[in-house]
Every structure is written in structure tokens, then in C-alpha cells.
Scaffold this motif. Sequence first.
Motif, PDB file in Angstrom:
ATOM      1  N   LEU A 120     -14.172  68.604 -64.413  1.00 46.41           N
ATOM      2  CA  LEU A 120     -14.491  67.226 -64.050  1.00 46.41           C
ATOM      3  C   LEU A 120     -14.774  66.344 -65.252  1.00 46.41           C
ATOM      4  O   LEU A 120     -14.560  65.127 -65.195  1.00 46.41           O
ATOM      5  CB  LEU A 120     -15.675  67.212 -63.080  1.00 46.41           C
ATOM      6  N   GLU A 121     -15.248  66.926 -66.350  1.00 49.46           N
ATOM      7  CA  GLU A 121     -15.500  66.109 -67.533  1.00 49.46           C
ATOM      8  C   GLU A 121     -14.207  65.535 -68.112  1.00 49.46           C
ATOM      9  O   GLU A 121     -14.245  64.585 -68.894  1.00 49.46           O
ATOM     10  CB  GLU A 121     -16.232  66.912 -68.604  1.00 49.46           C
ATOM     11  N   LYS A 122     -13.073  66.103 -67.718  1.00 50.44           N
ATOM     12  CA  LYS A 122     -11.783  65.572 -68.175  1.00 50.44           C
ATOM     13  C   LYS A 122     -11.405  64.302 -67.429  1.00 50.44           C
ATOM     14  O   LYS A 122     -10.529  63.553 -67.858  1.00 50.44           O
ATOM     15  CB  LYS A 122     -10.684  66.630 -68.004  1.00 50.44           C
ATOM     16  N   TYR A 123     -12.070  64.074 -66.293  1.00 45.54           N
ATOM     17  CA  TYR A 123     -11.760  62.901 -65.475  1.00 45.54           C
ATOM     18  C   TYR A 123     -12.865  61.854 -65.489  1.00 45.54           C
ATOM     19  O   TYR A 123     -12.604  60.672 -65.256  1.00 45.54           O
ATOM     20  CB  TYR A 123     -11.552  63.301 -64.001  1.00 45.54           C
ATOM     21  N   ALA A 124     -14.097  62.298 -65.716  1.00 46.43           N
ATOM     22  CA  ALA A 124     -15.253  61.424 -65.520  1.00 46.43           C
ATOM     23  C   ALA A 124     -16.061  61.271 -66.801  1.00 46.43           C
ATOM     24  O   ALA A 124     -16.041  62.144 -67.681  1.00 46.43           O
ATOM     25  CB  ALA A 124     -16.146  61.972 -64.405  1.00 46.43           C
ATOM     26  N   ASP A 125     -16.813  60.160 -66.879  1.00 47.00           N
ATOM     27  CA  ASP A 125     -17.680  59.880 -68.023  1.00 47.00           C
ATOM     28  C   ASP A 125     -19.092  60.401 -67.812  1.00 47.00           C
ATOM     29  O   ASP A 125     -19.869  60.499 -68.756  1.00 47.00           O
ATOM     30  CB  ASP A 125     -17.739  58.362 -68.262  1.00 47.00           C
TER      31      ASP A 125
END
Length: 331
Positions: A120-125
Motif C-alpha cells: 500500500l505504501e506504493k500507492y498511498a502517502d
Amino acid sequence: MDQIKIEKLFNLEGVTREPKFKNGWYQKDILSVNQFDKAGLSYIFTRAEEMAEMVEKVGACDLLKGYVQACVFYEPSTRTSSSFIGAMERLGGSTIPITQGIQYSSVSKGESLVDTMLTLEKYADIIVLRHPEIGSAAQAAKYASVPIINAGDGAGEHPTQALLDLYTIRKEFGRIDGLKVAMLGDLRNGRTVHSLTKLLENYDVSLRYVSPDTLRLPLNLMNELINKGIDVRETDRMEDIIKDVDVLYVTRIQKERFTDMALYEEVKNYFEITEEVLAHAKKDMIVMHPLPRVGEIHYKVDRDPRAAYFRQVRNGMFVRMALLASVLGEA
């Protein structure tokens, strides 16, 4: 009101993606109430007041335009998940919602918490996480490169709830020092009680804990309060405290935390807040509840101006707006 006027009104001009660390307060992750001293609390509450003013005047702004949060809830949630989503929307950002249960995610296939975070860190800040295991948020933060906000880790902590609870108390009374706060219900498993207790340790307050004997506040927390010289007492009788408390913080008996359902049946209706109970309380006291309620506060109580729990819900969005902006370096 256009964006230029909003920025001028709330000093939001010049927003960048680089954290500015204003006023010396900054936390990459929000994992525990232990991260907050009185100065940090004052900072967040001031930002929350600004957010409330902005929402009342213009509805929303573009402070976090371009930012994406992931809301990952391994346990059910209505208020916490919705208020984080609403908070990000009000600030101009967007949300990846994984809030309908882990059965709809790759966790059902056996994916680990760490791998979910690393994905998810690849999509979200920023990632807002609720998980049933104590320490799960800290574990996630250890591996994730984006900020993690703890939205509840089992029976451990619920720091953002405690912040909005304390903000509500301050907003209702204009102060925190000098108040007498009673917490009632499932004090053993109640993470909201544990977190709010730790925040109240920063202030000159009197604390009263009301519960069945089997659901008393954990001994380590009680010893901590005693060692800090805080005026604290325990009882299993609501009549012992109702006449002189300023804040009655009610919690439900948490069925999902019980392994013995017979024990749950014994205590589930131990306390009920009714109009008759409040007849013995101060005229200017307030009743709070982190919600959901399951019978411990009667619906007729909602009409009493002392019922603050839905004002508490509204305050939660403002506090979470302040936290999102602060963690991302934009407040």
C-alpha cells in the motif's frame, strides 16, 4: 470562497510536499498517546480549531490536494474509518478504502501485515491502520516508509480517539485542569479508556473508574496514576460518582473481547445511563461515549443537552484533519 482566499485566511499558502515542521511539532507516525506532551496537544487542538472554522465557513480546501491515504481496517469501524475518509476529503485529498473486512483483501489469502503495508505504501502517502493485535501499528511503522496512524490495535491503544475525546472535553468546558472525570464500563479491554487515561495524566484532574470487578482498569495503569500522585478512585457503583463528576465517559461492554460468553452475559447490562440517573448529576456535566453503544445509554438521554457524544463524533473529523495535515507536514 476561492482557494486564494482560503489560503490567506488559514495561512495555507506555499504548500509543498516537503514537511515544514512548524512550531517544532512533528511526528512521522501516530502510534501512541505517549508521543504527546501538553505542548503537542495544544498544537493539535489549535490546528483542529482552525479546521473546524474552515469547514464551517467554506466546507473544504485543497491543503492536501494530491495526497492519498489508505484506510486499512482489519476490524469493523464506522466512525473512525468514516471520519478519516471525511477528513482527507475535506482537505482535498483522496482515500483507498479497505474498510469492509479482511475477507475482501489479500489477507484472506494469507498475506502478512508487513507485505500489505509494503504494497500500500506504493500507492498511498499515509496509511491509517486498525488491527486486532496489540503493537500491530508499531510493527507496521517499522517496515513502512510512509507514515502510519494507529486507528486501534486490539485492546492496546486508540490514540486518535483519545485526542478527540480530550479535545471535546476542552471544547465543552474551556479547560481540562480541575475537572473530575469518571470512566465507566469495560475498563480492562477498553483501549479508548487506556489512551484517554494516559493523556489526562498531563493535567491536574481527578479520575474515577467505575466497572464490575472483572473489568477493572489494568493494574499497571492504576499504579502509574497512583505513582504520579493523581487523585484516583475505583468503585463498582455508579451512585458513588454520579453526583459530582464533570465528565461521565461511558464505554460499552465489549463482547468481542470475551472468550467466556457466560462472563459476558453476567456483565453486559451492568450499567445503564437513563434520564433517572442523570437527574442526580450536575446540570453542567457532560456524557461522552466513543460509540457504538449497545444499550448502556438509553436513547431518551440523547435529548439531554449534557449528551455530548454526537458532538464528540463531529470533533473527531476536525482532530483527524489536523493530524493528517500535521503528519504530512502541511500544518
